[in-house]
Write a protein that holds these residues in place. Structure first.
Motif, mmCIF file in Angstrom:
data_model
loop_
_atom_site.group_PDB
_atom_site.id
_atom_site.type_symbol
_atom_site.label_atom_id
_atom_site.label_comp_id
_atom_site.label_asym_id
_atom_site.label_seq_id
_atom_site.Cartn_x
_atom_site.Cartn_y
_atom_site.Cartn_z
ATOM 1 N N THR A 21 0.842 -1.204 0.000
ATOM 2 C CA THR A 21 0.000 0.000 0.000
ATOM 3 C C THR A 21 0.876 1.253 0.000
ATOM 4 O O THR A 21 0.636 2.198 -0.763
ATOM 5 C CB THR A 21 -0.905 -0.003 1.251
ATOM 6 O OG1 THR A 21 -1.688 -1.181 1.232
ATOM 7 C CG2 THR A 21 -1.815 1.210 1.255
ATOM 8 N N PRO A 37 -8.454 1.447 -6.533
ATOM 9 C CA PRO A 37 -9.651 1.384 -5.675
ATOM 10 C C PRO A 37 -9.311 0.889 -4.260
ATOM 11 O O PRO A 37 -9.824 1.421 -3.279
ATOM 12 C CB PRO A 37 -10.560 0.378 -6.401
ATOM 13 C CG PRO A 37 -10.071 0.363 -7.804
ATOM 14 C CD PRO A 37 -8.610 0.639 -7.753
ATOM 15 N N ASN A 38 -8.433 -0.097 -4.178
ATOM 16 C CA ASN A 38 -8.076 -0.621 -2.856
ATOM 17 C C ASN A 38 -7.264 0.378 -2.047
ATOM 18 O O ASN A 38 -7.362 0.434 -0.828
ATOM 19 C CB ASN A 38 -7.306 -1.940 -3.005
ATOM 20 C CG ASN A 38 -8.213 -3.058 -3.474
ATOM 21 O OD1 ASN A 38 -9.364 -3.148 -3.047
ATOM 22 N ND2 ASN A 38 -7.722 -3.895 -4.381
ATOM 23 N N VAL A 39 -6.444 1.162 -2.720
ATOM 24 C CA VAL A 39 -5.697 2.223 -2.017
ATOM 25 C C VAL A 39 -6.689 3.228 -1.433
ATOM 26 O O VAL A 39 -6.588 3.625 -0.276
ATOM 27 C CB VAL A 39 -4.727 2.935 -2.990
ATOM 28 C CG1 VAL A 39 -4.150 4.199 -2.347
ATOM 29 C CG2 VAL A 39 -3.589 1.999 -3.387
ATOM 30 N N HIS A 97 -9.775 2.786 -0.650
ATOM 31 C CA HIS A 97 -10.590 2.189 0.419
ATOM 32 C C HIS A 97 -9.882 2.245 1.769
ATOM 33 O O HIS A 97 -10.498 2.040 2.804
ATOM 34 C CB HIS A 97 -10.895 0.719 0.082
ATOM 35 C CG HIS A 97 -12.118 0.555 -0.760
ATOM 36 N ND1 HIS A 97 -13.334 1.089 -0.430
ATOM 37 C CD2 HIS A 97 -12.308 -0.074 -1.951
ATOM 38 C CE1 HIS A 97 -14.223 0.779 -1.360
ATOM 39 N NE2 HIS A 97 -13.630 0.095 -2.306
ATOM 40 N N GLN A 98 -8.572 2.463 1.754
ATOM 41 C CA GLN A 98 -7.817 2.424 3.014
ATOM 42 C C GLN A 98 -7.609 3.806 3.620
ATOM 43 O O GLN A 98 -6.667 3.991 4.393
ATOM 44 C CB GLN A 98 -6.471 1.747 2.781
ATOM 45 C CG GLN A 98 -6.612 0.272 2.464
ATOM 46 C CD GLN A 98 -5.259 -0.358 2.242
ATOM 47 O OE1 GLN A 98 -4.498 -0.563 3.168
ATOM 48 N NE2 GLN A 98 -4.948 -0.651 0.999
#
Lengths: 659, 174
Positions: A195, A221-223, A225-226
């Protein structure tokens, strides 16, 4: 490291070589066997060396040398070897980063199956047979030299903190390729979460204005979301502004802009603390708030824009619509506050609120500056120039250990200058440490150049000027080489561009910098050689240079002249722009050169980007607003300078023109 | 999305079995599929995950709904929605049956990735906005009689982190 001959000559390497030398590779021709045999020998017998193999495709007359690092951790060291022995003197491409291998190509597939996808350099010397021979021989010499060295580990890992500092400094100093190398080194070294690695990638793409590339990142998108740090979120919003909203907002179509935002499949941070965001990101937030009818948040955003006097940087149609919808913005002050990452970080933010405080905490208390750097809080502070004397006095007395920690701040310190707020005394202390503390590796030189440029811009006295130039001259044997010719010429050119209060100090440094290049000038590419000669002439340095290879026009000239190429040069350094434009026009009179040093997206900048057929960007201190506008507007081939000086920009320009 | 977390301890003595939890999570994925579904476990069997003997799930288990839905069948249904199923497991003979079944069930090579990693020990199932992780392997014992602890989270940043970590961890293999 395994050097057991029995293993290296085992079935693994045998099977690999069978595939590599098989379909898709015509070096099996008996006429070529004497050239190929030494490379096969090293591949079989020395597992401690990179695998180096030739490939020839007779049908398309294409020759390449494959240099395969056996482990990912060895990629950085392998690149260093390639640069030392072959590139850029003998390579036209491939010497800077591992190649993108093609799974459908039988030879590339063999490499992927037996080694890895991202550890192979594919070096090409073009169509010239003589250059191909030189490339092959230089890599043969590399293998012979490496095999004769004492056996020891050559992948000494640099501390992660130092690599991150180097990455920040490279980005701040405009080192495009160098920042990519450091990023790859960090990745190969390990020790950083994926990340956080993605955060560094985003930061880099934002700086370069590569919005589309940033939005295409698979992990994005996952970055998001964090709950990433604010600068990461801002970078993504900047990219959305350039790549997604630009077209609709430029014609005032707010419905279309909102629709594009709504259908973008990304969890964007559209309701965040707007306090530290720039106008690009705020434009996205305004569009989103307007689209979803969030009047309260619109009021907050408008209040911030007025407070920070950024309203004029927002598209007029959008601003008008927002003001009509939320007329009571002046009273709106209540906005969401993001959760602090931790109590420690919150307390750190509270206690450090100036450059002086930051240097004090990092140097004297050993505070880890990560929290401050990650959130770029320093952008809210007055620049170091405002407290130059106090900071310089603190820096003067630092021990080596304290400096080691403070060097981490080089990148932000260079960025805070913005080509306008020079802090000469503090900058001089940074240079002192770099020269005395041996921060002269390839990865540090862009930062040292940027610091030197800043300092010389402050018009030092004759005595101060002489002292700096003498110190640079004393250290020059440590860093002046053909491999570093680009950055060396940046330094030389700077001597010409700034006022000279001491002719003899300038001449002495010029000789120290140019003489090693002239001794090995046969290894310089034609454009670099021509620029070196020009600089030597302007400085009155009498040196012998290699004659130009032929009297015929150079590759760049042949390819450029008469084709109506229009090249846009972008840099915040006007002197560099003028210098490179002048040199390019001499090198290839058939091209038209446009220049821009706009800090934000202006009509003029957009028009130039649209008209250009080639674009070259020097990104030191550049903002996404400008670089993003260029990359979004242009269909031209884009190149980035690997530094902020004239030689860096010129080299990138020549490469992109000859491409 | 508000983050939710629940830890369940399963085992014979507690009378709780994990297969219902796994089955329910996969039904959720089937109804709201994501781009990638990760199945990470050192040992995997083609265990039963949904009891459809009453026909309760007929409407979502395809044209020919089985009485008992096994893990490979459920993953194939998820893959059919466009999700890429990534299975990471040890190169152990125990796993062969499951890997054969799933390779048979998902023929599209863009929808299935099998990673064999001898060093892995993690047990995680991670889909679109949810993650299930704990001590349990996806085997008959792990999901039946063994006493295990399983944590299920939704809407939590750890889900996104798991996706990024797995992709980075097995980026270049296969």
């Amino acid at each position: 490291m395994n050097t057991d001959a029995s293993e290296t000559s085992g079935s693994f390497i045998q099977n690999f070589l069978t595939r590599f030398m098989g379909m898709g590779n015509d070096v099996g021709n008996p006429k070529l066997s004497t050239h190929v045999a030494p490379f096969l020998h090293y591949a079989f017998t020395r597992s401690d060396l990179p695998v180096v193999l030739p490939r020839y495709q007779a049908l398309i007359d294409e020759f390449a040398m494959y240099v395969i690092a056996r482990e990912r951790s060895e990629v950085g060291a392998t690149r260093g070897l390639i640069v030392s022995f072959a590139g850029p003197s003998y390579c036209v491409s491939g010497d800077l980063a591992p190649a993108l291998l093609n799974r459908n190509d039988p030879v590339d597939k063999a490499v992927i199956d037996f080694f890895s996808e991202d550890t192979t350099f594919i070096l090409r010397a073009g169509k010239n047979r003589e250059k191909r021979r030189r490339l092959r021989e230089s890599l043969g010499l590399m293998q012979a030299t490496m095999s004769a060295r004492p056996r020891r580990s050559w992948s000494v890992a640099k501390p992660l903190g130092r690599l991150i500092a180097q990455f920040d400094a490279e980005l701040a100093a405009g080192g495009e390729a160098s920042s990519l190398h450091v990023l790859q080194e960090i990745q190969a070294r390990g020790g950083m979460t994926p990340t956080n690695l993605a955060h560094l990638q985003i930061k880099r793409l934002d700086r370069l204005g590569l919005s589309a590339q940033l939005l295409e990142m698979e992990d994005l998108p996952n970055v998001l979301h964090q709950n990433p740090p604010i600068p990461v979120g801002e970078a993504v919003l900047n990219a959305v502004r350039s790549a997604v909203l630009e077209e609709s907002l430029s014609v005032g179509d707010l419905e279309a802009a909102y629709e594009r935002l709504r259908t973008l499949d990304l969890p964007l941070p559209v309701k965040v603390d707007a306090h530290r965001l720039g106008p690009q990101a705020l434009t996205v937030l305004l569009t989103a708030a307007l689209g979803r009818g969030d009047d309260d948040y619109l009021g907050v955003l408008l209040h911030k824009l007025d407070e920070q006097r950024q309203a004029e940087l927002i598209p007029a149609t959008l601003l008008d619509a927002a003001r009509k919808r939320a007329p009571s913005a002046a009273e709106a002050t209540d906005e969401p506050h993001p959760a602090e990452s931790s109590a420690v970080e919150a307390s750190l933010r509270g206690s450090i609120n100036s450059w002086m405080g930051l240097f004090m905490a990092v140097a004297k208390e050993g505070t880890d500056p990560s929290a401050v750097l990650t959130d770029s809080i320093w952008r809210e502070w007055p620049p170091p120039a405002d407290s130059d004397n106090e900071v310089a006095e603190l820096l003067t007395d630092l021990t080596d250990q304290e400096w080691d920690r403070c060097w981490r701040l080089t990148g932000p310190f260079i960025e805070a200058d913005e080509y306008t707020h020079v802090a000469p005394r503090s900058t001089r202390e940074f240079i002192n440490y770099a020269l005395s503390g041996n921060r002269l590796a390839v990865g540090d030189l862009n930062a040292v150049y940027a610091l030197t440029e800043s300092y010389l811009r402050s018009s030092p006295s004759a005595n101060e000027y002489r002292q700096l130039l003498d110190e640079l001259r004393d250290t020059s044997p440590q860093w002046v080489s053909i491999d570093n010719s680009r950055i060396v010429l940046d330094f030389v050119d700077r001597l010409i561009l700034v006022p000279c209060p001491d002719e003899s100090a300038r001449l002495n440094l010029a000789i120290a910098l140019l003489e090693p290049l002239s001794r090995r000038s046969t290894r310089l590419d034609p454009a670099t050689l021509a620029f070196s000669k020009q600089l030597a002439k302007e400085l009155g340095v009498p040196l012998q240079w290699a004659p130009t290879e032929s009297t015929s026009p150079s590759t760049a000239e042949v390819q450029i002249n008469g084709k109506g190429e229009v090249i846009l040069l972008y840099s915040l350094d006007n002197q560099v722009l003028m210098r490179v434009a002048e040199t390019l026009e001499k090198l290839a009179p058939g091209i038209k050169v446009l220049m821009s040093s706009d800090k934000i997206s202006t009509t003029s900048l957009k028009q130039k980007a649209q008209h250009a057929t080639r674009v070259v960007l020097a990104t030191r201190c550049a903002t996404h607003a400008a670089t993003g506008a260029i990359t979004a507007r242009t269909r031209a081939k884009i190149a980035f300078a690997d530094g902020s000086g004239s030689a860096s920009l010129l080299r990138a320009a020549v490469n992109v023109l000859a491409d | 999305m508000t983050p939710l977390e629940r830890t369940v301890r399963t085992g014979k003595n507690l009378g709780l079995r994990a297969e219902n939890i796994v089955g329910t999570a996969l039904i959720g994925e089937l109804l709201d599929p994501g781009k990638t579904l990760w199945v990470v476990s050192g040992w995997i069997s083609d265990v039963k995950v949904i009891d459809n003997s009453q026909g309760a799930f007929d409407s979502i288990l395809g044209d020919d709904p089985p009485n008992v839905c096994r893990l490979s069948h459920m993953l194939a249904l998820v893959a059919a929605t466009g999700t890429k199923v990534c299975v990471a497991t040890r190169p152990n003979p125990h796993n062969t049956t499951f890997l054969d079944h799933i390779s048979e069930a998902i023929r599209n090579e863009n929808r299935l990735r099998i990673i064999r990693d001898p060093n892995m020990h993690e047990k995680t199932l991670c889909g679109n906005g949810w993650i299930m992780t704990g001590s349990m392997n996806f085997t008959k014992s792990g999901m039946g009689n063994n006493e295990e602890s399983v944590t299920y989270r939704t809407g939590d940043p750890s889900v996104a982190q798991a996706h990024i970590d797995f992709r980075a961890r097995w980026k270049e293999t296969e």
